[in-house]
Design a protein around this motif. Structure first.
Motif, PDB file in Angstrom:
ATOM      1  N   ILE A 158      -5.194  -8.163   1.760  1.00 48.00           N
ATOM      2  CA  ILE A 158      -3.956  -7.478   2.152  1.00 48.00           C
ATOM      3  C   ILE A 158      -2.972  -7.443   0.985  1.00 48.00           C
ATOM      4  CG2 ILE A 158      -1.906  -7.631   3.633  1.00 48.00           C
ATOM      5  CD1 ILE A 158      -3.804  -8.648   5.868  1.00 48.00           C
ATOM      6  N   GLN A 159      -2.843  -8.555   0.258  1.00 46.75           N
ATOM      7  CA  GLN A 159      -1.916  -8.584  -0.884  1.00 46.75           C
ATOM      8  C   GLN A 159      -2.304  -7.544  -1.933  1.00 46.75           C
ATOM      9  OE1 GLN A 159      -0.783 -13.307  -0.616  1.00 46.75           O
ATOM     10  NE2 GLN A 159      -2.196 -12.681  -2.160  1.00 46.75           N
ATOM     11  N   ILE A 160      -3.576  -7.389  -2.159  1.00 48.98           N
ATOM     12  CA  ILE A 160      -4.044  -6.378  -3.116  1.00 48.98           C
ATOM     13  C   ILE A 160      -3.687  -4.983  -2.613  1.00 48.98           C
ATOM     14  CG2 ILE A 160      -6.120  -5.340  -4.141  1.00 48.98           C
ATOM     15  CD1 ILE A 160      -7.276  -8.277  -4.158  1.00 48.98           C
ATOM     16  N   ARG A 161      -3.874  -4.752  -1.320  1.00 49.58           N
ATOM     17  CA  ARG A 161      -3.520  -3.455  -0.727  1.00 49.58           C
ATOM     18  C   ARG A 161      -2.011  -3.227  -0.772  1.00 49.58           C
ATOM     19  NH1 ARG A 161      -5.304   0.689  -0.180  1.00 49.58           N
ATOM     20  NH2 ARG A 161      -4.538   1.177   1.879  1.00 49.58           N
ATOM     21  N   LEU A 162      -1.227  -4.248  -0.477  1.00 50.15           N
ATOM     22  CA  LEU A 162       0.227  -4.123  -0.524  1.00 50.15           C
ATOM     23  C   LEU A 162       0.686  -3.763  -1.934  1.00 50.15           C
ATOM     24  CD1 LEU A 162       1.337  -7.170   1.679  1.00 50.15           C
ATOM     25  CD2 LEU A 162       1.369  -4.746   2.322  1.00 50.15           C
ATOM     26  N   ARG A 163       0.100  -4.426  -2.924  1.00 52.50           N
ATOM     27  CA  ARG A 163       0.441  -4.132  -4.315  1.00 52.50           C
ATOM     28  C   ARG A 163       0.124  -2.672  -4.637  1.00 52.50           C
ATOM     29  NH1 ARG A 163      -3.273  -6.830  -8.683  1.00 52.50           N
ATOM     30  NH2 ARG A 163      -4.658  -5.403  -7.632  1.00 52.50           N
ATOM     31  N   ARG A 164      -1.063  -2.232  -4.236  1.00 51.69           N
ATOM     32  CA  ARG A 164      -1.486  -0.859  -4.515  1.00 51.69           C
ATOM     33  C   ARG A 164      -0.578   0.159  -3.820  1.00 51.69           C
ATOM     34  NH1 ARG A 164      -6.970  -0.684  -2.728  1.00 51.69           N
ATOM     35  NH2 ARG A 164      -7.366  -1.967  -4.545  1.00 51.69           N
ATOM     36  N   LEU A 165      -0.245  -0.086  -2.555  1.00 45.28           N
ATOM     37  CA  LEU A 165       0.626   0.836  -1.809  1.00 45.28           C
ATOM     38  C   LEU A 165       2.037   0.873  -2.394  1.00 45.28           C
ATOM     39  CD1 LEU A 165      -0.592  -0.060   1.783  1.00 45.28           C
ATOM     40  CD2 LEU A 165      -0.884   2.166   0.656  1.00 45.28           C
ATOM     41  N   ALA A 166       2.551  -0.281  -2.777  1.00 45.27           N
ATOM     42  CA  ALA A 166       3.894  -0.332  -3.375  1.00 45.27           C
ATOM     43  C   ALA A 166       3.904   0.365  -4.724  1.00 45.27           C
ATOM     44  CB  ALA A 166       4.354  -1.779  -3.504  1.00 45.27           C
ATOM     45  N   LYS A 167       2.865   0.145  -5.524  1.00 44.09           N
ATOM     46  CA  LYS A 167       2.780   0.784  -6.839  1.00 44.09           C
ATOM     47  C   LYS A 167       2.714   2.302  -6.681  1.00 44.09           C
ATOM     48  CE  LYS A 167       0.487  -1.309 -10.035  1.00 44.09           C
ATOM     49  NZ  LYS A 167      -0.558  -1.867 -10.921  1.00 44.09           N
ATOM     50  N   ARG A 168       1.915   2.760  -5.726  1.00 38.40           N
ATOM     51  CA  ARG A 168       1.804   4.203  -5.477  1.00 38.40           C
ATOM     52  C   ARG A 168       3.153   4.792  -5.055  1.00 38.40           C
ATOM     53  NH1 ARG A 168      -2.698   4.932  -1.537  1.00 38.40           N
ATOM     54  NH2 ARG A 168      -3.899   4.092  -3.262  1.00 38.40           N
ATOM     55  N   ALA A 169       3.860   4.100  -4.162  1.00 34.43           N
ATOM     56  CA  ALA A 169       5.180   4.574  -3.710  1.00 34.43           C
ATOM     57  C   ALA A 169       6.173   4.567  -4.867  1.00 34.43           C
ATOM     58  CB  ALA A 169       5.689   3.709  -2.560  1.00 34.43           C
ATOM     59  N   ALA A 170       6.110   3.541  -5.688  1.00 32.35           N
ATOM     60  CA  ALA A 170       7.030   3.448  -6.841  1.00 32.35           C
ATOM     61  C   ALA A 170       6.798   4.605  -7.806  1.00 32.35           C
ATOM     62  CB  ALA A 170       6.851   2.111  -7.549  1.00 32.35           C
ATOM     63  N   LEU A 171       5.543   4.884  -8.125  1.00 32.17           N
ATOM     64  CA  LEU A 171       5.225   5.959  -9.060  1.00 32.17           C
ATOM     65  C   LEU A 171       5.616   7.334  -8.517  1.00 32.17           C
ATOM     66  CD1 LEU A 171       1.767   4.745 -10.410  1.00 32.17           C
ATOM     67  CD2 LEU A 171       3.945   4.814 -11.646  1.00 32.17           C
ATOM     68  N   ALA A 172       5.532   7.487  -7.197  1.00 31.41           N
ATOM     69  CA  ALA A 172       5.878   8.771  -6.574  1.00 31.41           C
ATOM     70  C   ALA A 172       7.366   8.867  -6.248  1.00 31.41           C
ATOM     71  CB  ALA A 172       5.049   8.972  -5.303  1.00 31.41           C
ATOM     72  N   GLY A 173       8.096   7.766  -6.425  1.00 29.37           N
ATOM     73  CA  GLY A 173       9.518   7.756  -6.090  1.00 29.37           C
ATOM     74  C   GLY A 173       9.756   7.873  -4.599  1.00 29.37           C
ATOM     75  N   GLU A 174       8.837   7.320  -3.824  1.00 31.09           N
ATOM     76  CA  GLU A 174       8.928   7.414  -2.362  1.00 31.09           C
ATOM     77  C   GLU A 174       9.195   6.035  -1.751  1.00 31.09           C
ATOM     78  OE1 GLU A 174       5.092   8.938  -1.367  1.00 31.09           O
ATOM     79  OE2 GLU A 174       5.545  10.963  -2.075  1.00 31.09           O
ATOM     80  N   GLU A 175       9.492   6.064  -0.450  1.00 36.82           N
ATOM     81  CA  GLU A 175       9.635   4.814   0.287  1.00 36.82           C
ATOM     82  C   GLU A 175       8.249   4.238   0.564  1.00 36.82           C
ATOM     83  OE1 GLU A 175      11.917   5.360   3.835  1.00 36.82           O
ATOM     84  OE2 GLU A 175      13.708   5.955   2.743  1.00 36.82           O
ATOM     85  N   LEU A 176       8.235   2.994   0.959  1.00 37.31           N
ATOM     86  CA  LEU A 176       6.974   2.355   1.305  1.00 37.31           C
ATOM     87  C   LEU A 176       6.381   3.038   2.541  1.00 37.31           C
ATOM     88  CD1 LEU A 176       8.213  -1.295   0.842  1.00 37.31           C
ATOM     89  CD2 LEU A 176       6.552  -0.134  -0.619  1.00 37.31           C
ATOM     90  N   PRO A 177       5.085   3.298   2.536  1.00 41.11           N
ATOM     91  CA  PRO A 177       4.475   3.999   3.667  1.00 41.11           C
ATOM     92  C   PRO A 177       4.320   3.109   4.905  1.00 41.11           C
ATOM     93  CG  PRO A 177       2.797   3.413   2.070  1.00 41.11           C
ATOM     94  CD  PRO A 177       4.131   3.025   1.470  1.00 41.11           C
TER      95      PRO A 177
END
Length: 157
Positions: free
Chosen positions: A102-121
């Motif tokens: 889960i921590q790996i997934r959370l990191r990946r989702l947060a990184k994706r949101a950060a790069l896209a300038g979006e909120e956390l999904p």
């Protein structure tokens, strides 16, 4: 002398498991409160690294040093408090392994949101809740194991 070395290694391992678990939980919870994907991605990256370097290493060595200690002292593995500790250790592992994923997934989702300038999904929020809930039984079980190691109560049937 061998007994003292084993005992020291075992106690240090327990401290690492307890301390790293508490530290990881604290930093993940505090970063999540910000809902800032950049900060969360950074913290989750450190958390994944800490779990890999410290928690995983201690998790491997704890049963080894514990087994060697029981042999050195002459305690049977089926002795009450030892057996309960081993069962609790399995419970910790059953909660910890999904938490790492889960921590790996959370990191990946947060990184994706950060790069896209979006909120956390929404998936991030759902996984975070599962991560949060899984931490309680694992942490309580680790505390119980430490208590059992210190007190070695007579749990014979």
């Amino acid at each position: 002398m061998w007994y003292e070395i084993l005992r020291f290694a075992h106690v240090i391992g327990a401290c690492v498991l307890l301390g790293t678990g508490a530290g990881i939980a604290f930093f993940m919870v505090m970063s999540n409160r910000t809902q800032d994907p950049v900060l969360i991605a950074h913290v989750a990256g450190i958390v994944v690294l800490a779990d890999t370097v410290f928690t995983a290493t201690a998790a491997v060595f704890q049963p080894i040093t514990g087994y060697l200690l029981t042999r050195e002292v002459g305690w049977p593995l089926l002795e009450g408090w030892v057996l309960v500790s081993l069962c609790l250790y399995v419970i910790v592992g059953l909660f910890w392994l999904p938490v790492v994923w889960i921590q790996i997934r959370l990191r990946r989702l947060a990184k994706r949101a950060a790069l896209a300038g979006e909120e956390l999904p929404a998936e991030y929020q759902r996984l975070y809740r599962i991560w949060f809930v899984c931490g309680f039984p694992a942490f309580i079980a680790v505390l119980a194991i430490v208590w059992l190691m210190l007190t070695r109560p007579d749990l014979s049937l």
